[in-house]
Design a protein around this motif. Structure first.
Motif, PDB file in Angstrom:
ATOM      1  N   VAL A   6       0.906  -1.199   0.052  1.00  0.00           N
ATOM      2  CA  VAL A   6       0.096   0.077   0.013  1.00  0.00           C
ATOM      3  C   VAL A   6       0.834   1.075   0.000  1.00  0.00           C
ATOM      4  O   VAL A   6       0.542   2.145  -0.782  1.00  0.00           O
ATOM      5  CB  VAL A   6      -0.918  -0.189   1.114  1.00  0.00           C
ATOM      6  N   LEU A   7       1.902   0.988   0.888  1.00  0.00           N
ATOM      7  CA  LEU A   7       2.970   2.402   0.912  1.00  0.00           C
ATOM      8  C   LEU A   7       3.651   2.529  -0.355  1.00  0.00           C
ATOM      9  O   LEU A   7       3.609   3.720  -0.959  1.00  0.00           O
ATOM     10  CB  LEU A   7       3.604   2.241   1.877  1.00  0.00           C
ATOM     11  N   ASP A   8       3.905   1.294  -0.856  1.00  0.00           N
ATOM     12  CA  ASP A   8       4.565   1.695  -2.468  1.00  0.00           C
ATOM     13  C   ASP A   8       3.692   2.259  -3.293  1.00  0.00           C
ATOM     14  O   ASP A   8       4.080   2.954  -4.128  1.00  0.00           O
ATOM     15  CB  ASP A   8       5.210   0.187  -2.738  1.00  0.00           C
ATOM     16  N   LYS A   9       2.309   1.942  -3.555  1.00  0.00           N
ATOM     17  CA  LYS A   9       1.507   2.440  -4.465  1.00  0.00           C
ATOM     18  C   LYS A   9       1.069   3.819  -4.047  1.00  0.00           C
ATOM     19  O   LYS A   9       1.093   4.776  -5.115  1.00  0.00           O
ATOM     20  CB  LYS A   9       0.292   1.502  -4.261  1.00  0.00           C
ATOM     21  N   ILE A  10       1.118   4.178  -2.747  1.00  0.00           N
ATOM     22  CA  ILE A  10       0.885   5.675  -2.607  1.00  0.00           C
ATOM     23  C   ILE A  10       1.990   6.284  -2.845  1.00  0.00           C
ATOM     24  O   ILE A  10       1.987   7.463  -3.342  1.00  0.00           O
ATOM     25  CB  ILE A  10       0.299   5.797  -0.953  1.00  0.00           C
ATOM     26  N   THR A  11       3.254   6.032  -2.667  1.00  0.00           N
ATOM     27  CA  THR A  11       4.495   6.515  -2.873  1.00  0.00           C
ATOM     28  C   THR A  11       4.610   6.614  -4.675  1.00  0.00           C
ATOM     29  O   THR A  11       4.852   7.880  -5.057  1.00  0.00           O
ATOM     30  CB  THR A  11       5.706   5.943  -2.618  1.00  0.00           C
ATOM     31  N   ASP A  12       4.248   5.731  -5.291  1.00  0.00           N
ATOM     32  CA  ASP A  12       4.043   5.828  -6.740  1.00  0.00           C
ATOM     33  C   ASP A  12       3.135   6.922  -7.303  1.00  0.00           C
ATOM     34  O   ASP A  12       3.394   7.953  -8.071  1.00  0.00           O
ATOM     35  CB  ASP A  12       3.664   4.766  -7.389  1.00  0.00           C
ATOM     36  N   ILE A  13       1.925   7.092  -6.634  1.00  0.00           N
ATOM     37  CA  ILE A  13       0.980   8.100  -6.845  1.00  0.00           C
ATOM     38  C   ILE A  13       1.622   9.642  -6.548  1.00  0.00           C
ATOM     39  O   ILE A  13       1.626  10.361  -7.482  1.00  0.00           O
ATOM     40  CB  ILE A  13      -0.292   8.173  -5.999  1.00  0.00           C
ATOM     41  N   LEU A  14       2.048   9.635  -5.445  1.00  0.00           N
ATOM     42  CA  LEU A  14       2.627  10.713  -5.180  1.00  0.00           C
ATOM     43  C   LEU A  14       3.851  11.222  -5.968  1.00  0.00           C
ATOM     44  O   LEU A  14       4.165  12.709  -6.241  1.00  0.00           O
ATOM     45  CB  LEU A  14       3.335  10.806  -3.678  1.00  0.00           C
ATOM     46  N   GLN A  49      -8.349   6.606  -5.003  1.00  0.00           N
ATOM     47  CA  GLN A  49      -9.671   6.089  -5.049  1.00  0.00           C
ATOM     48  C   GLN A  49      -9.507   5.267  -6.210  1.00  0.00           C
ATOM     49  O   GLN A  49     -10.076   3.805  -6.241  1.00  0.00           O
ATOM     50  CB  GLN A  49     -10.689   7.166  -5.141  1.00  0.00           C
ATOM     51  N   GLN A  50      -9.126   5.590  -7.183  1.00  0.00           N
ATOM     52  CA  GLN A  50      -9.066   4.816  -8.477  1.00  0.00           C
ATOM     53  C   GLN A  50      -8.084   3.596  -8.436  1.00  0.00           C
ATOM     54  O   GLN A  50      -8.366   2.517  -8.740  1.00  0.00           O
ATOM     55  CB  GLN A  50      -8.521   5.591  -9.884  1.00  0.00           C
ATOM     56  N   GLU A  51      -6.681   3.810  -7.831  1.00  0.00           N
ATOM     57  CA  GLU A  51      -6.051   2.891  -7.699  1.00  0.00           C
ATOM     58  C   GLU A  51      -6.340   1.383  -6.712  1.00  0.00           C
ATOM     59  O   GLU A  51      -6.172   0.418  -7.140  1.00  0.00           O
ATOM     60  CB  GLU A  51      -4.588   3.253  -7.131  1.00  0.00           C
TER      61      GLU A  51
END
Length: 64
Positions: A6-14, A49-51
């Motif tokens: 989850v943190l990795d995906k959020i980091t990618d988004i940011l 939300q999309q991810e």
């Protein structure tokens, strides 16, 4: 999904939103990231939300 995923995906988004490599941790807050403003906040929430196929209520987004 584990916490690190989850943190990795959020980091990618940011990183995409701010167009730079960021070191994001559980302790990172908006003021730690240059350029994080209300428009960035809306963009980030929309992409999360999309991810993750989730939907945030308006009342929740005010608290974020």
């Amino acid at each position: 999904m584990i916490r690190q995923e989850v943190l990795d995906k959020i980091t990618d988004i940011l990183c995409d939103v701010f167009d730079e490599d960021l070191d994001i941790t559980d302790e990172t807050v908006a003021s730690d990231v240059d350029g994080w403003d209300s428009l960035a906040q809306i963009t980030i929430l929309t992409l999360i939300q999309q991810e993750f196929s989730v939907s945030f209520a308006i009342s929740d987004t005010k608290r974020f």
